[in-house]
Design an enzyme around this catalytic site. Sequence first.
Site, PDB file in Angstrom:
ATOM      1  N   GLY A  12       0.797  -1.251  -0.009  1.00  0.00           N
ATOM      2  CA  GLY A  12       0.035  -0.027   0.048  1.00  0.00           C
ATOM      3  C   GLY A  12       0.864   1.293  -0.026  1.00  0.00           C
ATOM      4  N   PHE A  13       0.128   2.656   0.110  1.00  0.00           N
ATOM      5  CA  PHE A  13       1.021   3.727   0.027  1.00  0.00           C
ATOM      6  C   PHE A  13       2.046   3.596   1.225  1.00  0.00           C
ATOM      7  CE2 PHE A  13       0.149   8.143   2.266  1.00  0.00           C
ATOM      8  CZ  PHE A  13       1.442   8.446   1.534  1.00  0.00           C
ATOM      9  N   ASP A  33       0.589  -8.762   1.321  1.00  0.00           N
ATOM     10  CA  ASP A  33      -0.719  -7.864   0.694  1.00  0.00           C
ATOM     11  C   ASP A  33      -1.420  -8.798  -0.006  1.00  0.00           C
ATOM     12  OD1 ASP A  33      -0.460  -4.489   0.736  1.00  0.00           O
ATOM     13  OD2 ASP A  33      -2.156  -5.654  -0.433  1.00  0.00           O
ATOM     14  N   GLY A  38      -3.970  -1.797  -2.407  1.00  0.00           N
ATOM     15  CA  GLY A  38      -2.461  -1.657  -2.885  1.00  0.00           C
ATOM     16  C   GLY A  38      -2.320  -2.307  -4.103  1.00  0.00           C
ATOM     17  N   LYS A  93     -12.703  -6.913   8.915  1.00  0.00           N
ATOM     18  CA  LYS A  93     -12.257  -8.142   9.261  1.00  0.00           C
ATOM     19  C   LYS A  93     -10.696  -7.745   9.297  1.00  0.00           C
ATOM     20  CE  LYS A  93     -13.183 -11.928   6.815  1.00  0.00           C
ATOM     21  NZ  LYS A  93     -13.396 -12.733   5.691  1.00  0.00           N
ATOM     22  N   TYR A 147     -14.405   1.628   9.893  1.00  0.00           N
ATOM     23  CA  TYR A 147     -13.075   2.028   9.956  1.00  0.00           C
ATOM     24  C   TYR A 147     -12.730   2.364  11.470  1.00  0.00           C
ATOM     25  CZ  TYR A 147      -8.688   4.087   8.675  1.00  0.00           C
ATOM     26  OH  TYR A 147      -7.123   4.442   8.627  1.00  0.00           O
ATOM     27  N   LYS A 151     -10.657  -0.081  13.871  1.00  0.00           N
ATOM     28  CA  LYS A 151      -9.173   0.314  14.738  1.00  0.00           C
ATOM     29  C   LYS A 151      -9.429   0.458  16.092  1.00  0.00           C
ATOM     30  CE  LYS A 151      -6.636   1.043  10.792  1.00  0.00           C
ATOM     31  NZ  LYS A 151      -5.442   0.210  10.553  1.00  0.00           N
ATOM     32  N   THR A 177      -1.711  11.697   6.315  1.00  0.00           N
ATOM     33  CA  THR A 177      -0.358  11.652   5.494  1.00  0.00           C
ATOM     34  C   THR A 177      -0.531  11.442   4.059  1.00  0.00           C
ATOM     35  OG1 THR A 177       0.575  10.382   7.556  1.00  0.00           O
ATOM     36  CG2 THR A 177       1.745  10.101   5.730  1.00  0.00           C
ATOM     37  N   ARG A 188      -9.121  10.247  -1.682  1.00  0.00           N
ATOM     38  CA  ARG A 188      -8.582  11.288  -0.380  1.00  0.00           C
ATOM     39  C   ARG A 188      -8.518  12.533  -0.959  1.00  0.00           C
ATOM     40  NH1 ARG A 188      -4.953   7.370   3.344  1.00  0.00           N
ATOM     41  NH2 ARG A 188      -4.445   6.073   1.414  1.00  0.00           N
TER      42      ARG A 188
HETATM   43  P1  NAD Z   1      -3.269   1.622   1.573  1.00  0.00           P
HETATM   44  O1  NAD Z   1      -4.872   1.193   1.043  1.00  0.00           O
HETATM   45  O2  NAD Z   1      -2.652   2.337   0.425  1.00  0.00           O
HETATM   46  O3  NAD Z   1      -2.588   0.458   1.880  1.00  0.00           O
HETATM   47  C1  NAD Z   1      -3.391  -0.405   2.736  1.00  0.00           C
HETATM   48  C2  NAD Z   1      -2.684  -2.117   2.432  1.00  0.00           C
HETATM   49  O4  NAD Z   1      -3.464  -3.055   2.845  1.00  0.00           O
HETATM   50  C3  NAD Z   1      -3.093  -2.233   0.700  1.00  0.00           C
HETATM   51  O5  NAD Z   1      -1.875  -2.521   0.055  1.00  0.00           O
HETATM   52  C4  NAD Z   1      -4.199  -3.335   0.840  1.00  0.00           C
HETATM   53  O6  NAD Z   1      -4.252  -3.996  -0.295  1.00  0.00           O
HETATM   54  C5  NAD Z   1      -3.704  -4.042   1.904  1.00  0.00           C
HETATM   55  N1  NAD Z   1      -4.709  -4.889   2.609  1.00  0.00           N
HETATM   56  C6  NAD Z   1      -5.994  -4.452   2.754  1.00  0.00           C
HETATM   57  N2  NAD Z   1      -6.544  -5.697   3.473  1.00  0.00           N
HETATM   58  C7  NAD Z   1      -5.571  -6.595   3.304  1.00  0.00           C
HETATM   59  C8  NAD Z   1      -5.840  -8.293   3.968  1.00  0.00           C
HETATM   60  N3  NAD Z   1      -6.835  -8.582   4.492  1.00  0.00           N
HETATM   61  N4  NAD Z   1      -4.686  -8.756   3.843  1.00  0.00           N
HETATM   62  C9  NAD Z   1      -3.487  -8.255   3.344  1.00  0.00           C
HETATM   63  N5  NAD Z   1      -3.266  -6.953   2.856  1.00  0.00           N
HETATM   64  C10 NAD Z   1      -4.440  -6.198   3.005  1.00  0.00           C
HETATM   65  O7  NAD Z   1      -3.543   2.721   2.883  1.00  0.00           O
HETATM   66  P2  NAD Z   1      -2.294   3.532   3.560  1.00  0.00           P
HETATM   67  O8  NAD Z   1      -2.664   4.927   3.547  1.00  0.00           O
HETATM   68  O9  NAD Z   1      -1.135   3.247   3.056  1.00  0.00           O
HETATM   69  O10 NAD Z   1      -2.708   3.006   4.903  1.00  0.00           O
HETATM   70  C11 NAD Z   1      -1.913   1.945   5.706  1.00  0.00           C
HETATM   71  C12 NAD Z   1      -2.227   1.778   7.159  1.00  0.00           C
HETATM   72  O11 NAD Z   1      -1.884   3.011   7.756  1.00  0.00           O
HETATM   73  C13 NAD Z   1      -3.806   1.319   7.187  1.00  0.00           C
HETATM   74  O12 NAD Z   1      -3.782   0.469   8.445  1.00  0.00           O
HETATM   75  C14 NAD Z   1      -4.196   2.801   7.573  1.00  0.00           C
HETATM   76  O13 NAD Z   1      -5.588   2.719   8.438  1.00  0.00           O
HETATM   77  C15 NAD Z   1      -3.244   3.307   8.310  1.00  0.00           C
HETATM   78  N6  NAD Z   1      -3.382   4.974   8.421  1.00  0.00           N
HETATM   79  C16 NAD Z   1      -3.134   5.790   7.236  1.00  0.00           C
HETATM   80  C17 NAD Z   1      -3.368   6.922   7.030  1.00  0.00           C
HETATM   81  C18 NAD Z   1      -2.861   7.819   6.103  1.00  0.00           C
HETATM   82  O14 NAD Z   1      -3.016   8.989   6.008  1.00  0.00           O
HETATM   83  N7  NAD Z   1      -2.193   7.401   5.080  1.00  0.00           N
HETATM   84  C19 NAD Z   1      -3.757   7.612   8.375  1.00  0.00           C
HETATM   85  C20 NAD Z   1      -4.112   6.592   9.611  1.00  0.00           C
HETATM   86  C21 NAD Z   1      -3.901   5.635   9.408  1.00  0.00           C
HETATM   87  N1  UDP Z   2     -12.356  16.258   0.740  1.00  0.00           N
HETATM   88  C1  UDP Z   2     -12.696  17.351  -0.075  1.00  0.00           C
HETATM   89  N2  UDP Z   2     -12.982  16.891  -1.337  1.00  0.00           N
HETATM   90  C2  UDP Z   2     -12.385  15.645  -2.026  1.00  0.00           C
HETATM   91  C3  UDP Z   2     -12.164  14.670  -0.831  1.00  0.00           C
HETATM   92  C4  UDP Z   2     -12.220  14.970   0.299  1.00  0.00           C
HETATM   93  O1  UDP Z   2     -13.127  18.290   0.356  1.00  0.00           O
HETATM   94  O2  UDP Z   2     -12.572  15.403  -3.065  1.00  0.00           O
HETATM   95  C5  UDP Z   2     -12.524  16.521   2.320  1.00  0.00           C
HETATM   96  C6  UDP Z   2     -13.355  15.413   3.092  1.00  0.00           C
HETATM   97  O3  UDP Z   2     -14.571  15.863   3.059  1.00  0.00           O
HETATM   98  C7  UDP Z   2     -12.644  15.811   4.446  1.00  0.00           C
HETATM   99  C8  UDP Z   2     -11.147  16.274   3.981  1.00  0.00           C
HETATM  100  O4  UDP Z   2     -11.332  16.673   2.500  1.00  0.00           O
HETATM  101  O5  UDP Z   2     -13.458  16.898   5.015  1.00  0.00           O
HETATM  102  C9  UDP Z   2     -10.196  15.071   4.173  1.00  0.00           C
HETATM  103  O6  UDP Z   2     -10.724  13.953   3.392  1.00  0.00           O
HETATM  104  P1  UDP Z   2      -9.850  12.580   3.306  1.00  0.00           P
HETATM  105  O7  UDP Z   2     -10.700  11.693   2.599  1.00  0.00           O
HETATM  106  O8  UDP Z   2      -8.540  13.220   2.510  1.00  0.00           O
HETATM  107  O9  UDP Z   2      -9.104  12.347   4.812  1.00  0.00           O
HETATM  108  P2  UDP Z   2     -10.341  11.826   6.157  1.00  0.00           P
HETATM  109  O10 UDP Z   2     -11.741  12.291   5.955  1.00  0.00           O
HETATM  110  O11 UDP Z   2     -10.156  10.500   6.065  1.00  0.00           O
HETATM  111  O12 UDP Z   2      -9.568  12.548   7.186  1.00  0.00           O
END
Ligand code: NAD
Ligand code: UDP
Length: 333
Positions: A12-13, A33, A38, A93, A147, A151, A177, A188
């Site tokens: 993933g990211f 993964d 991802g 899940k 979600y 968590k 992030t 996002r």
């Molecule tokens: P993402 O969707 O890019 O990455 C998640 C990865 O998990 C993907 O590659 C997906 O294929 C894999 N995945 C999902 N279900 C799976 C399963 N059952 N088995 C194996 N792989 C599985 O998202 P991300 O932004 O990289 O987020 C990664 C983690 O960080 C997540 O747990 C997310 O909740 C947490 N997180 C991210 C942010 C952010 O801003 N990016 C903020 C808060 C928390």
């Molecule tokens: N948002 C927006 N335009 C978009 C996508 C999201 O204005 O095209 C807003 C969304 O409603 C939220 C904020 O941007 O208020 C951040 O959304 P994001 O999905 O990035 O993150 P999260 O809500 O999970 O913090």
Amino acid sequence: MSQRVVVTGGAGFLGSHLCERLIDRGDHVVCLDNFLTGSAANVEHLQGRSGFRLVRTDVTDYIHIVGDVDVVLHFASPASPVDYLRHPIATLKVGSIGTLHALGLAKDKSARFVLASTSEVYGDPEVHPQPESYWGHVNPVGPRGVYDEAKRFAEALTLAYRHTHGVDTGIVRIFNTFGPRMRPDDGRAIPNFIRQALAGEPVTVAGDGKQTRSICFVDDLVTGILAMAHSDHSGPINLGNPHEIAMLDLARWIIDLTGSQSPIVHIERPVDDPTIRQPDTTLAEAVLGWQPEVEVGEGLTRTIEWFRAQERRHAFDVPPLDPQATEHILRGE
Ligand code: NAD
Ligand code: UDP
């Protein structure tokens, strides 16, 4: 000393950046993964590098790893609202059964375990900025509940394994992030705004755009997570950049940085969309000696540059996200 690290959600990211940093510093990485949100393309550049292994696995089925493991970084989970509303049951899940399996692996291998939790555990917060001591304001039966509650359950399960089985666990609560390798269609705000601005399409701001987020560049976050992996602190610890910005200002900033002529259009605000969000990072500074270093403008510029490069390679030539479909999903209908 080199370590062997299992990264769930490693394609993933965030996971792919973690894998890359670990490989760069000489660790061994097993990246698990199922490619739900991802893609193997995110770690393609690591394939063939010494110590990197990618295994297609759904961590809700079972996790089996032969040999020693020093650290388990549990990052598997859809993370964007559009993704987790498309996959509500898979999200619940992976947060519950997937976390159980990842903890079981850490217990079996006597490994350090780090859970990727989220600022969403604070819901639509009534305390600002949010310290780790705040219990949150979450609607369990709203669309985001799948979600947020997954968590929150994962956090409780992590502490149960720490107290019952003595597993060396840590919880990080990650705030918004951004950076290279976000999917342009993950829904996002930042990837949406960049993709729209680069395409000259209307930039979609939800509601009046006064709602805020605090946004952290991915390189800083990875540094914080690895600091947590190397500490023995149980957390939860907030990781994020306190740089808080209203979504309308963020949209204007991205339009400016891209040199785009895109207009701003206002779309419906998602149900239970948090109004404010900002990490209190006092604990991360005190315990991990961590604070973000990359200026948000610099991070946005680097992210925009990556999106531009992907476009030049036609890497994004996939059907664009239907904004109507997105709004519908975000309403939880
Ligand atoms: P993402 O969707 O890019 O990455 C998640 C990865 O998990 C993907 O590659 C997906 O294929 C894999 N995945 C999902 N279900 C799976 C399963 N059952 N088995 C194996 N792989 C599985 O998202 P991300 O932004 O990289 O987020 C990664 C983690 O960080 C997540 O747990 C997310 O909740 C947490 N997180 C991210 C942010 C952010 O801003 N990016 C903020 C808060 C928390
Ligand atoms: N948002 C927006 N335009 C978009 C996508 C999201 O204005 O095209 C807003 C969304 O409603 C939220 C904020 O941007 O208020 C951040 O959304 P994001 O999905 O990035 O993150 P999260 O809500 O999970 O913090």
